[in-house]
Design an enzyme around this catalytic site. Structure first.
Site, PDB file in Angstrom:
ATOM      1  N   ARG A 157      -4.814  -4.750   6.218  1.00 20.33           N
ATOM      2  CA  ARG A 157      -5.317  -6.073   6.624  1.00 20.33           C
ATOM      3  C   ARG A 157      -6.722  -6.353   6.108  1.00 20.33           C
ATOM      4  NH1 ARG A 157      -4.099  -2.702  10.583  1.00 20.33           N
ATOM      5  NH2 ARG A 157      -5.676  -1.839  11.945  1.00 20.33           N
TER       6      ARG A 157
ATOM      7  N   LYS B  58       0.843  -1.205   0.000  1.00 21.36           N
ATOM      8  CA  LYS B  58       0.000   0.000   0.000  1.00 21.36           C
ATOM      9  C   LYS B  58       0.874   1.249   0.000  1.00 21.36           C
ATOM     10  CE  LYS B  58      -3.604   2.209   2.683  1.00 21.36           C
ATOM     11  NZ  LYS B  58      -4.485   2.124   3.843  1.00 21.36           N
TER      12      LYS B  58
ATOM     13  N   LYS C 112       9.778  -0.265  13.249  1.00 19.86           N
ATOM     14  CA  LYS C 112      10.308   0.065  11.913  1.00 19.86           C
ATOM     15  C   LYS C 112      11.292   1.224  12.026  1.00 19.86           C
ATOM     16  CE  LYS C 112       6.124  -0.954   9.202  1.00 19.86           C
ATOM     17  NZ  LYS C 112       5.111  -0.337   8.367  1.00 19.86           N
TER      18      LYS C 112
ATOM     19  N   GLU D  96      -3.699  -6.547  15.132  1.00 20.88           N
ATOM     20  CA  GLU D  96      -3.314  -5.224  14.632  1.00 20.88           C
ATOM     21  C   GLU D  96      -4.504  -4.258  14.749  1.00 20.88           C
ATOM     22  OE1 GLU D  96       0.041  -4.867  11.490  1.00 20.88           O
ATOM     23  OE2 GLU D  96      -1.736  -4.196  10.423  1.00 20.88           O
TER      24      GLU D  96
HETATM   25  O1  F6P Z   1       2.555  -4.379   9.742  1.00 15.53           O
HETATM   26  C1  F6P Z   1       2.198  -3.056   9.554  1.00 15.53           C
HETATM   27  C2  F6P Z   1       1.681  -2.825   8.209  1.00 15.53           C
HETATM   28  O2  F6P Z   1       1.553  -1.461   8.096  1.00 15.53           O
HETATM   29  C3  F6P Z   1       0.351  -3.532   7.940  1.00 15.53           C
HETATM   30  O3  F6P Z   1      -0.750  -2.846   8.394  1.00 15.53           O
HETATM   31  C4  F6P Z   1       0.398  -3.693   6.463  1.00 15.53           C
HETATM   32  O4  F6P Z   1      -0.506  -4.662   6.024  1.00 15.53           O
HETATM   33  C5  F6P Z   1       1.844  -4.088   6.259  1.00 15.53           C
HETATM   34  O5  F6P Z   1       2.557  -3.290   7.196  1.00 15.53           O
HETATM   35  C6  F6P Z   1       2.377  -3.894   4.879  1.00 15.53           C
HETATM   36  O6  F6P Z   1       2.297  -2.567   4.488  1.00 15.53           O
HETATM   37  P1  F6P Z   1       2.404  -2.153   2.968  1.00 15.53           P
HETATM   38  O7  F6P Z   1       1.277  -2.790   2.245  1.00 15.53           O
HETATM   39  O8  F6P Z   1       2.331  -0.663   2.961  1.00 15.53           O
HETATM   40  O9  F6P Z   1       3.735  -2.645   2.443  1.00 15.53           O
END
Ligand code: F6P
Length: 557
Positions: A273, A211, A517, A358
């Site tokens: 999610r 995302k 992170k 989450e």
């Molecule tokens: O684990 C945290 C998170 O932000 C989740 O909510 C999300 O699904 C995952 O990381 C991956 O994020 P992205 O799709 O932005 O790579």
């Protein structure tokens, strides 16, 4: 919404505290009929949960007072229920069957969804049909989804659960499996390396699902995948045709080299999610075909309609959420256990861990204030019957109670029908055993009959007693199909939302994940380049970094 449990529920808990489940069954011979709920060939049995005759009515009254119906309406209407990020949470729009307009910030999102679905469908048909070629002109045969969290767990679960069994050895029939799809999430290079080992670079494509398109693991794996292609196909070869992106950050995907036509959208009103219903479900379409993906969406849509329209007292996600909240907030269970009696659903606990933890692993109220009680219990589980030979001992005789959710598809299409009977019977028996336990009297009689010496009897009996009186929910689903799996996952999404409303929290943000992170950055620099750690780094972390650096220098000896 309220964050305080009403006194009448607390009083009620105290009033039933000394009553066993067995006593509740004795007092109400129709308890099963009163506490099991049928809908669309599903049966949800709550009679083995710790609910007195008045508990559900009180919970429903509490939900009504907490404005649950208003929150459900707000969710579907696209209101900004994710208040901390000022966004709607419109995963339901992704499976909306009608084209009725749904406005977000003055824009109807339904035409955007239809356009994205059409692109997914076309792209998947091209790849499945061998029309999409790689840099050398050979058709794509294998697809690797690179993504993590919601960009991995949902599509992986659905592909794992619904993929047809591998073709029998020597079979010459038509290929029914679509394109070969695999998943890489972990930054551990082992994950990518193992996935790539059997694949041919010239016929392999990668879907980079992110995302944000900033997730460290995903970007590292995507860069390594590109390097693997270049190493195999040659420095001068443009390997970008081997990549597709699903992202809300199209600029970053293009900067990576992916053509605009190969960038599918993810919108900021879809949480990671909850994104498997969106273009993030492309691996599902590749694996199973559009028709089955459409059935998956339709199953979820049927639960959406039920959740939206059914009165609270017959509404399955509401009832499940109320019991989940009762178990956590009033009975103070710190854990819940999910056991799908279907090997195909063995990834379900991992998927639910992200969905539930989450979403509802929060310690502040929606308005930023303090919470009156606990929020989500930890969630874990494993497929039955395998789990029976691992943690069920703890469930039956451990010192703590953790309510269990049994998820059981009754029918299966495979030819080994007698094994399906064994499977279903085991689920029912385990729930029965948690309820009934095994009394000292019955064990004593049995051991005496076996001739156990009187001196050994007390200890032998004590070791074998199962206290019982342990709660569980039974979800019986007719079978495991694309439609039914869509229903199951939507059921869990909505019950998670119901629980969040009752906890008084926002289930749609995840700021806790960000901290780790952020802190990883300086540690990566310290390990990779010897950079100094920030001043405020604790002594333990400093010691661990120093140890890893010293050990790394020994690598290869
Ligand atoms: O684990 C945290 C998170 O932000 C989740 O909510 C999300 O699904 C995952 O990381 C991956 O994020 P992205 O799709 O932005 O790579």
């Amino acid at each position: 919404m309220t964050s305080t449990a009403p006194h009448d529920l607390a009083d009620h808990r105290r009033a039933i505290a000394g009553t066993t489940l067995a006593e509740l069954f004795t007092r109400d011979p129709d308890r099963f009929a009163h506490l099991s709920f049928a809908w669309d060939d599903w049966l949800v049995d709550l009679s083995k949960e710790r609910l007195g005759p008045d508990t559900l009515p009180l919970l429903i009254a509490h939900a009504a007072a907490a404005g649950l119906s208003g929150w459900i309406a707000a969710l579907f209407a696209g209101e900004k229920v994710n208040q901390s990020e000022r966004r709607p949470a419109l995963h339901t729009a992704l499976r909306q069957t009608s084209d009725a307009p749904l406005m977000v910030d003055g824009r109807d999102v339904i035409p955007d969804i239809r356009a994205a679905q059409s692109r997914m469908r076309t792209l998947a048909a091209q790849i499945r049909g061998g029309l999409r070629v790689g840099a050398t002109g050979r058709p794509i045969r294998s697809v690797v989804n690179i993504g993590i969290g919601g960009s991995d767990l949902g599509p992986l679960l659905v592909c794992t659960a619904l993929a047809p069994p591998p073709r029998a050895r020597g079979s010459t029939g038509p290929q029914t499996q679509g394109v070969d799809v695999s998943f890489v999430a972990n930054v551990d290079p082992e994950h990518l390396t193992r996935a790539l080992a059997p694949l041919e670079p010239a016929t392999t494509m990668f879907i980079v699902t992110s995302k944000t398109f900033t997730t460290q693991e995903t970007l590292a794996n995507a860069a390594s995948a590109k390097a693997w292609l270049v190493a195999a196909l040659g420095q001068g070869v443009d390997v970008n045709s081997h990549f597709v992106a699903v992202t809300g950050n199209s600029a970053a995907a293009r900067a990576f080299g992916i053509a605009s036509a190969d960038v599918l959208p993810l919108w900021d009103w879809v949480g990671g999610r909850y994104s498997l219903w969106s273009p993030a479900g492309l691996p599902i379409v590749l694996k199973l075909g559009w028709e089955r993906f459409a059935k998956f969406l339709a199953g979820a849509a049927s639960v959406d309609a039920h959740f939206r329209e059914e009165p609270l007292e017959r509404n399955l996600p509401v009832l499940l959420g109320l019991v989940g909240w009762w178990n956590a907030a009033h009975l103070r269970h710190a854990e819940r256990v999910v056991v799908p009696y279907a090997q195909a659903l063995f990834r379900l606990p991992a998927y639910l861990q992200q969905l539930v933890l989450e979403s509802n692993g929060k310690c502040v109220a929606r308005d930023g204030g303090a919470l009156a009680g606990p929020t989500s219990p930890a969630l874990w589980g494993e497929a039955g019957t395998s789990g029976q030979h691992a943690f069920f001992q703890w469930l039956h005789q451990g010192t703590r109670e953790a309510p269990v959710e049994f998820i059981v598809p009754i029918s299966a299409t495979h030819p080994l029908a007698n094994q399906q009977t064994l499977l279903v019977a085991n689920a029912l028996a385990q729930a029965q055993a948690l309820l009934a336990g095994r009394s000292p009297e019955a064990i004593r009689t049995e051991l005496l009959a076996q001739g156990v010496a009187a001196a050994d009897l007390d200890a032998a009996v004590a070791a074998r007693v199962c206290p019982g009186n342990r709660a569980s929910t039974m979800l019986l689903m007719p079978e495991l199909s694309a439609y039914r799996l869509g229903q199951l996952l939507a059921l869990y999404e909505h019950r998670t939302f119901v629980e969040a409303v009752l906890y008084g929290i926002n289930p749609f943000d995840q700021f806790g994940v960000e901290l780790g992170k952020t802190l990883a950055g300086p540690i990566v620099a310290a390990l990779a380049d010897g950079a100094a750690l920030p001043q405020d780094t604790d002594a333990s972390t400093r010691g661990l970094v120093a140890h890893v650096r010293a050990r790394s220098s020994l690598t290869g000896r």
